[in-house]
Design a protein around this motif. Structure first.
Motif, mmCIF file in Angstrom:
data_model
loop_
_atom_site.group_PDB
_atom_site.id
_atom_site.type_symbol
_atom_site.label_atom_id
_atom_site.label_comp_id
_atom_site.label_asym_id
_atom_site.label_seq_id
_atom_site.Cartn_x
_atom_site.Cartn_y
_atom_site.Cartn_z
ATOM 1 N N SER A 115 72.081 59.585 -60.225
ATOM 2 C CA SER A 115 71.658 60.565 -61.240
ATOM 3 C C SER A 115 72.608 60.529 -62.434
ATOM 4 O O SER A 115 72.182 60.632 -63.589
ATOM 5 C CB SER A 115 71.641 61.986 -60.669
ATOM 6 N N ARG A 143 71.657 54.729 -52.485
ATOM 7 C CA ARG A 143 71.653 55.632 -53.644
ATOM 8 C C ARG A 143 71.894 57.087 -53.247
ATOM 9 O O ARG A 143 71.477 57.547 -52.196
ATOM 10 C CB ARG A 143 70.345 55.574 -54.452
ATOM 11 N N GLU A 147 68.951 48.054 -60.301
ATOM 12 C CA GLU A 147 67.902 47.419 -59.503
ATOM 13 C C GLU A 147 68.244 45.934 -59.315
ATOM 14 O O GLU A 147 68.834 45.315 -60.187
ATOM 15 C CB GLU A 147 66.501 47.518 -60.129
HETATM 16 P P1 TMP Z 1 65.212 51.998 -55.484
HETATM 17 O O1 TMP Z 1 65.103 52.950 -54.332
HETATM 18 O O2 TMP Z 1 64.262 50.873 -55.383
HETATM 19 O O3 TMP Z 1 66.613 51.590 -55.765
HETATM 20 O O4 TMP Z 1 64.695 52.777 -56.787
HETATM 21 C C1 TMP Z 1 65.058 54.061 -57.074
HETATM 22 C C2 TMP Z 1 64.963 54.241 -58.565
HETATM 23 O O5 TMP Z 1 65.234 55.594 -58.901
HETATM 24 C C3 TMP Z 1 65.960 53.382 -59.307
HETATM 25 O O6 TMP Z 1 65.365 52.872 -60.468
HETATM 26 C C4 TMP Z 1 67.035 54.366 -59.718
HETATM 27 C C5 TMP Z 1 66.294 55.668 -59.852
HETATM 28 N N1 TMP Z 1 67.112 56.846 -59.575
HETATM 29 C C6 TMP Z 1 67.452 57.688 -60.616
HETATM 30 O O7 TMP Z 1 67.095 57.429 -61.764
HETATM 31 N N2 TMP Z 1 68.176 58.815 -60.338
HETATM 32 C C7 TMP Z 1 68.577 59.145 -59.078
HETATM 33 O O8 TMP Z 1 69.237 60.165 -58.876
HETATM 34 C C8 TMP Z 1 68.224 58.255 -57.997
HETATM 35 C C9 TMP Z 1 68.648 58.582 -56.602
HETATM 36 C C10 TMP Z 1 67.494 57.126 -58.295
#
Ligand code: TMP
Length: 224
Positions: free
Chosen positions: A104, A99, A15
């Motif tokens: 993951s 992402r 982040e």
């Molecule tokens: P963001 O869209 O603001 O980057 O936040 C997405 C959040 O989800 C971020 O903390 C990372 C998390 N995430 C996972 O833990 N696993 C995943 O597979 C994905 C795509 C995101």
């Protein structure tokens, strides 16, 4: 990339690493150069995904177990790949996702401890196992990233996602995870130091990308 297969680019990182800013700039530049671009993200790149995003990221669900978390991200990914990414690639478009599966691996495997065999099975059997052509990991020390997030001016803790509220050791594991993925797949995964000025980061991304771009953008004689 060609008319039949398209080009699949993913942006990854912790982040506050600047993925979204870099992605926006990239999309803008590629469109200017005449390429058809789809800008999307995980979780939340589809209607169903947006509902799943609310559930998985809500700070009301801090007690969610890692396996549930993984299954929600995989559900989001499966819907995303089948209904949006693959059709766009088949149309010969450039798909850029903020992402994808490496998140993951970094978050649910390296930081939360879910075994890779479980991730691999679900990714392959449900989400189609689609591998990006190139992935940029925007790398930054979590301390710097957290300072950046705080600077965005979010003062109400209820507006932070449960991930942004995680402690430093969690973010260190995530960073280590991304670096490990890059070490294992150096051809696909490029680590970009993200604590540099925005333009410098963009130039590094562009340099890697120019080699992959075909000359079928309307103005593709232009470079980045
Ligand atoms: P963001 O869209 O603001 O980057 O936040 C997405 C959040 O989800 C971020 O903390 C990372 C998390 N995430 C996972 O833990 N696993 C995943 O597979 C994905 C795509 C995101």
């Amino acid at each position: 990339m060609n008319k039949k297969t398209g080009l699949f680019i993913t942006l990854e990182g912790g982040e506050g690493s600047g993925k979204t800013t870099q992605g926006n700039q990239l999309v803008h530049r590629l469109k200017e150069m005449g390429y058809p671009v789809v800008w999307t993200k995980e979780p939340g790149g589809t209607d169903i995904g947006r509902s799943l995003r609310e559930v998985v990221m809500s700070n009301r669900h801090k007690d969610m177990v890692p396996e549930t978390e993984l299954l929600i991200y995989m559900a989001d990914r499966t819907q995303h790949v089948k209904s949006k990414i693959l059709p766009a690639l088949r149309d010969g478009k450039i798909v850029i996702s903020d992402r994808y599966h490496d998140s993951s691996v970094a978050y649910q495997h390296f930081a939360r401890g879910v075994p890779m065999t479980t991730l691999n099975f679900l990714f392959r059997e449900l989400a189609g196992g689609l591998i990006p052509n190139i992935t940029f990991v925007l790398d930054m020390a979590p301390e710097t990233a957290i300072r950046r997030i705080k600077k965005r001016g979010i003062t109400d803790p209820a507006s932070l996602s449960k991930f942004e509220e995680e402690a430093l050791p969690f973010h260190r594991k995530v960073r280590h995870g991304f670096l490990k993925i890059a070490e294992l797949e150096p051809e696909r995964v490029k680590v970009i130091p993200a604590d540099r000025p925005r333009e410098e980061v963009f130039q590094q991304i562009s340099r890697h990308l120019s080699a992959l771009l075909p000359s079928n953008g309307e103005n593709s004689h232009e470079s980045f």
